[in-house]
Write a protein that holds these residues in place. Structure first.
Motif, PDB file in Angstrom:
ATOM      1  N   ALA A 227       0.383  -2.330   0.178  1.00 37.48           N
ATOM      2  CA  ALA A 227       1.113  -4.003  -0.233  1.00 37.48           C
ATOM      3  C   ALA A 227       1.004  -4.601  -1.624  1.00 37.48           C
ATOM      4  CB  ALA A 227       1.056  -4.844   0.678  1.00 37.48           C
ATOM      5  N   ILE A 228      -0.034  -4.877  -1.663  1.00 39.40           N
ATOM      6  CA  ILE A 228      -0.173  -5.761  -3.106  1.00 39.40           C
ATOM      7  C   ILE A 228       0.741  -4.268  -4.702  1.00 39.40           C
ATOM      8  CG2 ILE A 228      -1.506  -6.450  -5.058  1.00 39.40           C
ATOM      9  CD1 ILE A 228      -1.740  -8.122  -2.765  1.00 39.40           C
ATOM     10  N   ASN A 229       0.122  -3.161  -4.322  1.00 42.06           N
ATOM     11  CA  ASN A 229       1.135  -2.517  -5.638  1.00 42.06           C
ATOM     12  C   ASN A 229       2.659  -2.673  -5.011  1.00 42.06           C
ATOM     13  OD1 ASN A 229      -1.751  -1.784  -6.642  1.00 42.06           O
ATOM     14  ND2 ASN A 229      -1.140   0.316  -5.631  1.00 42.06           N
ATOM     15  N   GLY A 230       2.914  -2.449  -4.161  1.00 38.07           N
ATOM     16  CA  GLY A 230       4.312  -2.244  -3.645  1.00 38.07           C
ATOM     17  C   GLY A 230       5.068  -3.847  -4.266  1.00 38.07           C
TER      18      GLY A 230
ATOM     19  N   ARG B  55       3.938 -12.652   2.417  1.00 36.82           N
ATOM     20  CA  ARG B  55       3.640 -12.856   4.034  1.00 36.82           C
ATOM     21  C   ARG B  55       2.879 -12.066   5.067  1.00 36.82           C
ATOM     22  NH1 ARG B  55       8.434 -16.576   3.544  1.00 36.82           N
ATOM     23  NH2 ARG B  55       7.555 -18.834   3.048  1.00 36.82           N
ATOM     24  N   ARG B  56       3.283 -11.560   4.921  1.00 34.68           N
ATOM     25  CA  ARG B  56       3.042  -9.723   5.006  1.00 34.68           C
ATOM     26  C   ARG B  56       1.609  -9.256   4.245  1.00 34.68           C
ATOM     27  NH1 ARG B  56       8.498  -8.255   4.826  1.00 34.68           N
ATOM     28  NH2 ARG B  56       7.893  -6.942   4.109  1.00 34.68           N
ATOM     29  N   ILE B  57       2.028  -9.664   3.321  1.00 33.37           N
ATOM     30  CA  ILE B  57       0.153  -9.052   3.072  1.00 33.37           C
ATOM     31  C   ILE B  57      -1.250 -10.011   3.515  1.00 33.37           C
ATOM     32  CG2 ILE B  57      -1.268  -8.962   0.604  1.00 33.37           C
ATOM     33  CD1 ILE B  57       1.714  -8.176  -0.615  1.00 33.37           C
ATOM     34  N   ARG B  58      -0.464 -11.465   3.252  1.00 27.93           N
ATOM     35  CA  ARG B  58      -1.415 -12.811   4.027  1.00 27.93           C
ATOM     36  C   ARG B  58      -1.881 -12.455   5.105  1.00 27.93           C
ATOM     37  NH1 ARG B  58       1.163 -19.037   4.771  1.00 27.93           N
ATOM     38  NH2 ARG B  58       2.269 -17.787   3.200  1.00 27.93           N
ATOM     39  N   GLY B  59      -1.254 -11.922   5.845  1.00 30.61           N
ATOM     40  CA  GLY B  59      -1.233 -11.197   7.929  1.00 30.61           C
ATOM     41  C   GLY B  59      -2.269 -10.045   7.365  1.00 30.61           C
ATOM     42  N   GLN B  60      -2.046  -9.157   6.465  1.00 32.48           N
ATOM     43  CA  GLN B  60      -3.229  -8.073   6.393  1.00 32.48           C
ATOM     44  C   GLN B  60      -4.442  -8.436   6.235  1.00 32.48           C
ATOM     45  OE1 GLN B  60      -0.316  -5.880   3.787  1.00 32.48           O
ATOM     46  NE2 GLN B  60      -0.692  -4.040   5.227  1.00 32.48           N
TER      47      GLN B  60
ATOM     48  N   VAL C  58     -11.672  -0.653   8.595  1.00 32.40           N
ATOM     49  CA  VAL C  58     -11.588  -1.864   7.398  1.00 32.40           C
ATOM     50  C   VAL C  58     -11.696  -1.606   6.143  1.00 32.40           C
ATOM     51  CG1 VAL C  58     -13.681  -3.307   5.679  1.00 32.40           C
ATOM     52  CG2 VAL C  58     -13.558  -3.439   8.241  1.00 32.40           C
ATOM     53  N   MET C  59     -11.943   0.031   5.699  1.00 35.19           N
ATOM     54  CA  MET C  59     -11.410   0.816   4.015  1.00 35.19           C
ATOM     55  C   MET C  59     -10.357   0.720   5.016  1.00 35.19           C
ATOM     56  SD  MET C  59     -14.698   3.185   3.367  1.00 35.19           S
ATOM     57  CE  MET C  59     -14.446   3.829   4.319  1.00 35.19           C
ATOM     58  N   GLN C  60      -9.639   1.355   6.148  1.00 39.31           N
ATOM     59  CA  GLN C  60      -8.721   1.102   5.844  1.00 39.31           C
ATOM     60  C   GLN C  60      -7.297   0.643   6.475  1.00 39.31           C
ATOM     61  OE1 GLN C  60      -7.165   3.004   9.781  1.00 39.31           O
ATOM     62  NE2 GLN C  60      -6.092   4.153   9.314  1.00 39.31           N
ATOM     63  N   GLN C  61      -7.667  -0.888   6.522  1.00 39.26           N
ATOM     64  CA  GLN C  61      -7.097  -2.328   6.117  1.00 39.26           C
ATOM     65  C   GLN C  61      -7.188  -2.370   4.789  1.00 39.26           C
ATOM     66  OE1 GLN C  61      -5.132  -3.706   8.247  1.00 39.26           O
ATOM     67  NE2 GLN C  61      -4.776  -5.129   6.853  1.00 39.26           N
ATOM     68  N   ILE C  62      -8.454  -2.419   4.109  1.00 39.13           N
ATOM     69  CA  ILE C  62      -8.494  -2.742   2.882  1.00 39.13           C
ATOM     70  C   ILE C  62      -7.386  -1.488   2.091  1.00 39.13           C
ATOM     71  CG2 ILE C  62      -9.721  -2.058   0.222  1.00 39.13           C
ATOM     72  CD1 ILE C  62     -12.053  -3.260   1.842  1.00 39.13           C
ATOM     73  N   ALA C  63      -7.486  -0.486   2.371  1.00 40.18           N
ATOM     74  CA  ALA C  63      -6.389   0.385   1.615  1.00 40.18           C
ATOM     75  C   ALA C  63      -4.932  -0.040   2.152  1.00 40.18           C
ATOM     76  CB  ALA C  63      -6.726   1.998   1.804  1.00 40.18           C
ATOM     77  N   ALA C  64      -4.636  -0.495   2.629  1.00 35.82           N
ATOM     78  CA  ALA C  64      -3.292  -0.542   3.673  1.00 35.82           C
ATOM     79  C   ALA C  64      -2.478  -2.814   2.531  1.00 35.82           C
ATOM     80  CB  ALA C  64      -3.452  -1.046   5.040  1.00 35.82           C
ATOM     81  N   ILE C  65      -3.341  -3.312   2.288  1.00 32.89           N
ATOM     82  CA  ILE C  65      -3.429  -4.442   1.459  1.00 32.89           C
ATOM     83  C   ILE C  65      -3.634  -3.565   0.034  1.00 32.89           C
ATOM     84  CG2 ILE C  65      -4.851  -6.188   0.403  1.00 32.89           C
ATOM     85  CD1 ILE C  65      -6.153  -6.517   3.134  1.00 32.89           C
TER      86      ILE C  65
ATOM     87  N   LEU D 138       1.994  -6.307 -19.925  1.00 31.94           N
ATOM     88  CA  LEU D 138       1.919  -6.549 -18.071  1.00 31.94           C
ATOM     89  C   LEU D 138       1.542  -5.234 -18.010  1.00 31.94           C
ATOM     90  CD1 LEU D 138       5.236  -8.687 -17.179  1.00 31.94           C
ATOM     91  CD2 LEU D 138       3.177  -9.293 -16.864  1.00 31.94           C
ATOM     92  N   VAL D 139       2.293  -4.289 -18.479  1.00 28.78           N
ATOM     93  CA  VAL D 139       2.109  -3.007 -17.709  1.00 28.78           C
ATOM     94  C   VAL D 139       0.375  -2.097 -17.929  1.00 28.78           C
ATOM     95  CG1 VAL D 139       2.221  -0.519 -17.283  1.00 28.78           C
ATOM     96  CG2 VAL D 139       4.203  -2.025 -17.801  1.00 28.78           C
ATOM     97  N   ARG D 140       0.050  -2.793 -19.003  1.00 26.39           N
ATOM     98  CA  ARG D 140      -1.482  -2.314 -19.252  1.00 26.39           C
ATOM     99  C   ARG D 140      -2.260  -3.173 -18.157  1.00 26.39           C
ATOM    100  NH1 ARG D 140      -1.659  -1.933 -25.459  1.00 26.39           N
ATOM    101  NH2 ARG D 140      -1.436   0.157 -25.907  1.00 26.39           N
ATOM    102  N   SER D 141      -1.791  -4.472 -18.058  1.00 29.33           N
ATOM    103  CA  SER D 141      -2.722  -5.508 -17.318  1.00 29.33           C
ATOM    104  C   SER D 141      -2.556  -4.759 -15.660  1.00 29.33           C
ATOM    105  CB  SER D 141      -2.443  -6.696 -17.412  1.00 29.33           C
ATOM    106  OG  SER D 141      -1.117  -6.964 -16.583  1.00 29.33           O
ATOM    107  N   TYR D 142      -1.253  -4.349 -15.305  1.00 31.65           N
ATOM    108  CA  TYR D 142      -1.324  -3.932 -13.767  1.00 31.65           C
ATOM    109  C   TYR D 142      -2.392  -2.781 -13.455  1.00 31.65           C
ATOM    110  CZ  TYR D 142       0.947  -1.801 -10.315  1.00 31.65           C
ATOM    111  OH  TYR D 142       1.435  -0.891  -8.691  1.00 31.65           O
ATOM    112  N   LEU D 143      -2.201  -1.904 -14.662  1.00 31.90           N
ATOM    113  CA  LEU D 143      -2.967  -0.513 -14.558  1.00 31.90           C
ATOM    114  C   LEU D 143      -4.706  -0.592 -14.948  1.00 31.90           C
ATOM    115  CD1 LEU D 143      -0.649   1.743 -16.283  1.00 31.90           C
ATOM    116  CD2 LEU D 143      -0.982   1.468 -14.463  1.00 31.90           C
ATOM    117  N   LYS D 144      -5.177  -2.059 -15.007  1.00 29.49           N
ATOM    118  CA  LYS D 144      -6.413  -1.919 -15.099  1.00 29.49           C
ATOM    119  C   LYS D 144      -7.107  -1.846 -13.564  1.00 29.49           C
ATOM    120  CE  LYS D 144      -6.575  -5.204 -19.132  1.00 29.49           C
ATOM    121  NZ  LYS D 144      -7.549  -6.014 -19.703  1.00 29.49           N
TER     122      LYS D 144
END
Length: 90
Positions: free
Chosen positions: A48-51, A16-21, A38-45, A84-90
């Motif tokens: 958050a996705i990586n976390g 939900r926080r990611i959706r808000g971002q 805008v780039m700062q917001q993208i980096a924050a998103i 899963l790890v390989r797909s995550y690291l792509k």
């Protein structure tokens, strides 16, 4: 996937926080915001996705490898985790 009510609540809160971002990013783009914020917001998103992915992956690893298993099941679980790890690291 988180199965306990506490884990599910925590993960859904992150989503939900990611959706808000993402909604804030959309508004910034619609309003013609400068590139820097805008780039700062993208980096924050992205962070958050990586976390989120890290938390879900950790839960999955603990569930998959936390208990006893046969050699064949362990090999299948390892192969799944590698995928899963390989797909995550792509």
């Amino acid at each position: 996937m988180p199965h306990s009510p506490e884990e599910k609540k925590r993960v859904l809160g992150r989503v939900r926080r990611i959706r808000g971002q993402c909604e804030a990013l959309e508004r910034a783009l619609e309003d013609g915001a400068d590139c820097g914020p805008v780039m700062q917001q993208i980096a924050a998103i992205r962070g958050a996705i990586n976390g989120l992915m890290s938390d879900v992956m950790e839960t999955h690893i603990r569930e998959q490898f936390g208990g006893p298993m046969s050699g064949a099941k362990r090999a299948a679980s390892v192969a799944e985790m590698v995928s899963l790890v390989r797909s995550y690291l792509k």
